[in-house]
Design a protein around this motif. Structure first.
Motif, PDB file in Angstrom:
ATOM      1  N   GLU A  38     -25.939 -32.130  58.884  1.00 21.08           N
ATOM      2  CA  GLU A  38     -25.492 -30.801  59.491  1.00 21.08           C
ATOM      3  C   GLU A  38     -26.105 -29.467  58.727  1.00 21.08           C
ATOM      4  OE1 GLU A  38     -21.390 -30.645  60.238  1.00 21.08           O
ATOM      5  OE2 GLU A  38     -21.572 -32.010  61.859  1.00 21.08           O
ATOM      6  N   VAL A  39     -25.985 -29.794  57.533  1.00 23.56           N
ATOM      7  CA  VAL A  39     -26.278 -28.481  56.510  1.00 23.56           C
ATOM      8  C   VAL A  39     -27.698 -28.506  56.385  1.00 23.56           C
ATOM      9  CG1 VAL A  39     -26.026 -27.888  54.087  1.00 23.56           C
ATOM     10  CG2 VAL A  39     -23.810 -28.473  55.107  1.00 23.56           C
ATOM     11  N   THR A  40     -28.439 -29.565  56.009  1.00 23.82           N
ATOM     12  CA  THR A  40     -29.737 -29.701  55.727  1.00 23.82           C
ATOM     13  C   THR A  40     -30.626 -29.972  57.008  1.00 23.82           C
ATOM     14  OG1 THR A  40     -30.089 -32.218  55.524  1.00 23.82           O
ATOM     15  CG2 THR A  40     -29.114 -31.000  53.569  1.00 23.82           C
ATOM     16  N   GLY A  41     -30.256 -30.201  58.421  1.00 20.10           N
ATOM     17  CA  GLY A  41     -30.964 -30.323  59.403  1.00 20.10           C
ATOM     18  C   GLY A  41     -31.863 -31.591  59.146  1.00 20.10           C
ATOM     19  N   GLU A  42     -31.625 -32.444  57.998  1.00 25.23           N
ATOM     20  CA  GLU A  42     -32.704 -33.597  57.536  1.00 25.23           C
ATOM     21  C   GLU A  42     -31.923 -34.858  58.116  1.00 25.23           C
ATOM     22  OE1 GLU A  42     -35.458 -33.428  56.076  1.00 25.23           O
ATOM     23  OE2 GLU A  42     -35.417 -31.547  55.148  1.00 25.23           O
ATOM     24  N   LYS A  43     -32.581 -36.003  58.405  1.00 24.43           N
ATOM     25  CA  LYS A  43     -32.221 -37.127  58.807  1.00 24.43           C
ATOM     26  C   LYS A  43     -31.800 -37.855  57.487  1.00 24.43           C
ATOM     27  CE  LYS A  43     -33.633 -41.319  61.284  1.00 24.43           C
ATOM     28  NZ  LYS A  43     -33.400 -42.203  60.420  1.00 24.43           N
ATOM     29  N   ALA A  44     -30.770 -38.768  57.446  1.00 25.11           N
ATOM     30  CA  ALA A  44     -30.634 -39.519  56.279  1.00 25.11           C
ATOM     31  C   ALA A  44     -31.392 -40.826  56.107  1.00 25.11           C
ATOM     32  CB  ALA A  44     -29.076 -39.825  56.554  1.00 25.11           C
ATOM     33  N   VAL A  45     -31.793 -41.015  54.952  1.00 24.70           N
ATOM     34  CA  VAL A  45     -32.630 -41.992  54.552  1.00 24.70           C
ATOM     35  C   VAL A  45     -32.269 -42.552  53.410  1.00 24.70           C
ATOM     36  CG1 VAL A  45     -35.201 -42.379  53.549  1.00 24.70           C
ATOM     37  CG2 VAL A  45     -34.725 -40.851  55.472  1.00 24.70           C
ATOM     38  N   MET A  46     -32.293 -43.983  53.263  1.00 23.49           N
ATOM     39  CA  MET A  46     -31.914 -44.834  52.007  1.00 23.49           C
ATOM     40  C   MET A  46     -32.910 -44.562  51.131  1.00 23.49           C
ATOM     41  SD  MET A  46     -28.990 -46.208  52.399  1.00 23.49           S
ATOM     42  CE  MET A  46     -28.932 -47.155  51.017  1.00 23.49           C
ATOM     43  N   TRP A  47     -32.603 -44.392  49.814  1.00 17.47           N
ATOM     44  CA  TRP A  47     -33.493 -44.133  48.663  1.00 17.47           C
ATOM     45  C   TRP A  47     -32.878 -45.559  47.898  1.00 17.47           C
ATOM     46  CZ3 TRP A  47     -37.054 -40.706  47.000  1.00 17.47           C
ATOM     47  CH2 TRP A  47     -37.408 -39.588  47.839  1.00 17.47           C
ATOM     48  N   GLY A  48     -33.742 -46.392  47.450  1.00 15.27           N
ATOM     49  CA  GLY A  48     -33.225 -47.582  46.741  1.00 15.27           C
ATOM     50  C   GLY A  48     -32.410 -48.314  47.688  1.00 15.27           C
ATOM     51  N   PRO A  49     -31.430 -49.072  46.831  1.00 14.59           N
ATOM     52  CA  PRO A  49     -30.363 -49.891  47.604  1.00 14.59           C
ATOM     53  C   PRO A  49     -29.247 -49.106  47.731  1.00 14.59           C
ATOM     54  CG  PRO A  49     -30.511 -50.468  45.358  1.00 14.59           C
ATOM     55  CD  PRO A  49     -31.656 -49.519  45.429  1.00 14.59           C
ATOM     56  N   SER A  50     -28.689 -47.994  47.167  1.00 16.88           N
ATOM     57  CA  SER A  50     -27.595 -47.636  46.935  1.00 16.88           C
ATOM     58  C   SER A  50     -27.308 -45.753  47.193  1.00 16.88           C
ATOM     59  CB  SER A  50     -26.792 -47.811  45.999  1.00 16.88           C
ATOM     60  OG  SER A  50     -27.417 -47.439  44.747  1.00 16.88           O
ATOM     61  N   ILE A  51     -28.536 -45.144  47.681  1.00 20.64           N
ATOM     62  CA  ILE A  51     -28.532 -43.653  47.425  1.00 20.64           C
ATOM     63  C   ILE A  51     -28.987 -43.334  48.933  1.00 20.64           C
ATOM     64  CG2 ILE A  51     -29.388 -41.556  46.705  1.00 20.64           C
ATOM     65  CD1 ILE A  51     -29.628 -42.846  44.049  1.00 20.64           C
ATOM     66  N   VAL A  52     -27.983 -42.474  49.634  1.00 22.82           N
ATOM     67  CA  VAL A  52     -28.274 -41.992  50.998  1.00 22.82           C
ATOM     68  C   VAL A  52     -28.927 -40.534  50.697  1.00 22.82           C
ATOM     69  CG1 VAL A  52     -27.506 -41.168  53.320  1.00 22.82           C
ATOM     70  CG2 VAL A  52     -26.640 -43.245  52.146  1.00 22.82           C
ATOM     71  N   GLY A  53     -30.220 -40.048  50.869  1.00 21.24           N
ATOM     72  CA  GLY A  53     -30.895 -38.826  51.116  1.00 21.24           C
ATOM     73  C   GLY A  53     -31.171 -37.973  51.979  1.00 21.24           C
ATOM     74  N   PHE A  54     -31.304 -36.916  51.674  1.00 17.17           N
ATOM     75  CA  PHE A  54     -32.092 -35.953  52.813  1.00 17.17           C
ATOM     76  C   PHE A  54     -33.012 -35.010  52.222  1.00 17.17           C
ATOM     77  CE2 PHE A  54     -27.657 -37.380  53.039  1.00 17.17           C
ATOM     78  CZ  PHE A  54     -27.465 -37.718  54.524  1.00 17.17           C
ATOM     79  N   GLY A  55     -33.899 -35.221  52.981  1.00 20.17           N
ATOM     80  CA  GLY A  55     -35.224 -34.223  52.464  1.00 20.17           C
ATOM     81  C   GLY A  55     -35.652 -34.887  51.162  1.00 20.17           C
ATOM     82  N   GLN A  56     -37.093 -34.647  50.939  1.00 22.69           N
ATOM     83  CA  GLN A  56     -37.688 -34.893  49.608  1.00 22.69           C
ATOM     84  C   GLN A  56     -38.462 -33.792  48.989  1.00 22.69           C
ATOM     85  OE1 GLN A  56     -39.722 -38.617  50.954  1.00 22.69           O
ATOM     86  NE2 GLN A  56     -41.231 -37.689  49.981  1.00 22.69           N
ATOM     87  N   TYR A  57     -38.872 -33.855  47.896  1.00 20.69           N
ATOM     88  CA  TYR A  57     -39.644 -32.854  47.205  1.00 20.69           C
ATOM     89  C   TYR A  57     -40.526 -33.842  46.314  1.00 20.69           C
ATOM     90  CZ  TYR A  57     -37.000 -33.225  42.938  1.00 20.69           C
ATOM     91  OH  TYR A  57     -36.266 -33.709  41.905  1.00 20.69           O
ATOM     92  N   HIS A  58     -41.577 -32.836  46.011  1.00 21.66           N
ATOM     93  CA  HIS A  58     -42.816 -33.297  45.054  1.00 21.66           C
ATOM     94  C   HIS A  58     -42.674 -32.568  43.807  1.00 21.66           C
ATOM     95  CE1 HIS A  58     -46.238 -35.853  44.037  1.00 21.66           C
ATOM     96  NE2 HIS A  58     -46.783 -34.849  43.261  1.00 21.66           N
ATOM     97  N   TYR A  59     -42.519 -33.425  42.516  1.00 20.19           N
ATOM     98  CA  TYR A  59     -42.247 -32.884  41.292  1.00 20.19           C
ATOM     99  C   TYR A  59     -43.655 -33.213  40.564  1.00 20.19           C
ATOM    100  CZ  TYR A  59     -40.518 -37.268  39.577  1.00 20.19           C
ATOM    101  OH  TYR A  59     -40.340 -38.809  39.445  1.00 20.19           O
ATOM    102  N   LYS A  60     -43.932 -32.219  39.446  1.00 24.89           N
ATOM    103  CA  LYS A  60     -45.044 -32.733  38.481  1.00 24.89           C
ATOM    104  C   LYS A  60     -44.522 -32.068  37.241  1.00 24.89           C
ATOM    105  CE  LYS A  60     -49.654 -32.949  37.969  1.00 24.89           C
ATOM    106  NZ  LYS A  60     -51.383 -32.640  38.475  1.00 24.89           N
ATOM    107  N   TYR A  61     -44.346 -32.818  36.108  1.00 19.45           N
ATOM    108  CA  TYR A  61     -43.905 -32.481  34.950  1.00 19.45           C
ATOM    109  C   TYR A  61     -45.320 -31.893  34.045  1.00 19.45           C
ATOM    110  CZ  TYR A  61     -39.334 -34.274  35.900  1.00 19.45           C
ATOM    111  OH  TYR A  61     -38.060 -34.871  36.691  1.00 19.45           O
ATOM    112  N   ASP A  62     -45.085 -31.153  32.980  1.00 16.85           N
ATOM    113  CA  ASP A  62     -46.217 -30.707  32.045  1.00 16.85           C
ATOM    114  C   ASP A  62     -46.787 -32.012  31.636  1.00 16.85           C
ATOM    115  OD1 ASP A  62     -45.487 -28.124  32.452  1.00 16.85           O
ATOM    116  OD2 ASP A  62     -44.242 -27.798  30.867  1.00 16.85           O
ATOM    117  N   SER A  63     -45.974 -33.091  31.324  1.00 13.10           N
ATOM    118  CA  SER A  63     -46.278 -34.260  31.039  1.00 13.10           C
ATOM    119  C   SER A  63     -47.637 -34.881  31.669  1.00 13.10           C
ATOM    120  CB  SER A  63     -45.412 -35.397  30.553  1.00 13.10           C
ATOM    121  OG  SER A  63     -44.642 -35.682  31.716  1.00 13.10           O
ATOM    122  N   GLY A  64     -47.736 -34.557  32.952  1.00 11.99           N
ATOM    123  CA  GLY A  64     -48.426 -35.192  33.890  1.00 11.99           C
ATOM    124  C   GLY A  64     -47.714 -36.224  34.863  1.00 11.99           C
ATOM    125  N   ARG A  65     -46.479 -36.516  34.478  1.00 11.25           N
ATOM    126  CA  ARG A  65     -45.656 -37.585  35.165  1.00 11.25           C
ATOM    127  C   ARG A  65     -45.396 -36.534  36.548  1.00 11.25           C
ATOM    128  NH1 ARG A  65     -41.613 -41.971  35.001  1.00 11.25           N
ATOM    129  NH2 ARG A  65     -40.259 -41.655  36.852  1.00 11.25           N
TER     130      ARG A  65
END
Length: 141
Positions: A38-65
């Motif tokens: 309700e709050v995010t307007g996103e559909k629930a998606v399993m992340w790995g075997p045990s986390i329920v996530g909503f939405g996703q973002y792309h990160y990039k660290y100074d290290s290049g990772r």
């Protein structure tokens, strides 16, 4: 470069939540899922075997990772419900946490024993503020 171990999967969120042993924790997990949808307007998606996530973002660290991760999410762990609010831990929402009720916090995590211990209105506000913060910090192209 190593890939993030926690990736989105095609696994069923409902199947995962239905396997939560404690009936009360299972009920709370389905309620948190509903709140986050309700709050995010996103559909629930399993992340790995045990986390329920909503939405996703792309990160990039100074290290290049770089990689992708969920914006907000939760996991019904044995001890407590772990709620992932990355934006809340990066900025100061101390006054909201003070009004939330019985909880603990850790790096990017809010730990709740049961939903009845916290003010749902404040929890919704924390989820919304965290989600909005992360969407603004990591806009999608």
């Amino acid at each position: 470069m190593a890939e993030n171990k926690t990736q989105p999967t095609d696994a069923s969120v409902e199947d995962f939540l239905n396997k939560v042993e404690s009936p009360k924790k299972r009920e709370d997990a389905f309620r948190i899922k509903q709140i986050m949808e309700e709050v995010t307007g996103e559909k629930a998606v399993m992340w790995g075997p045990s986390i329920v996530g909503f939405g996703q973002y792309h990160y990039k660290y100074d290290s290049g990772r770089e990689g992708d991760f969920l914006i907000v999410g939760f996991s019904p762990r044995k001890i407590s419900l772990s709620v992932y609010l990355l934006g809340c831990m990066e900025t100061s929402f101390d006054e909201l946490f003070a009004k939330l009720g019985k909880h603990k916090t850790g790096a990017s995590c809010l730990y709740i024993n049961k939903l009845a211990d916290v003010n749902e209105t404040i929890l919704r506000e924390l989820i919304k503020k965290s989600y909005d913060y992360m969407k603004a910090k990591y806009p999608t192209k």
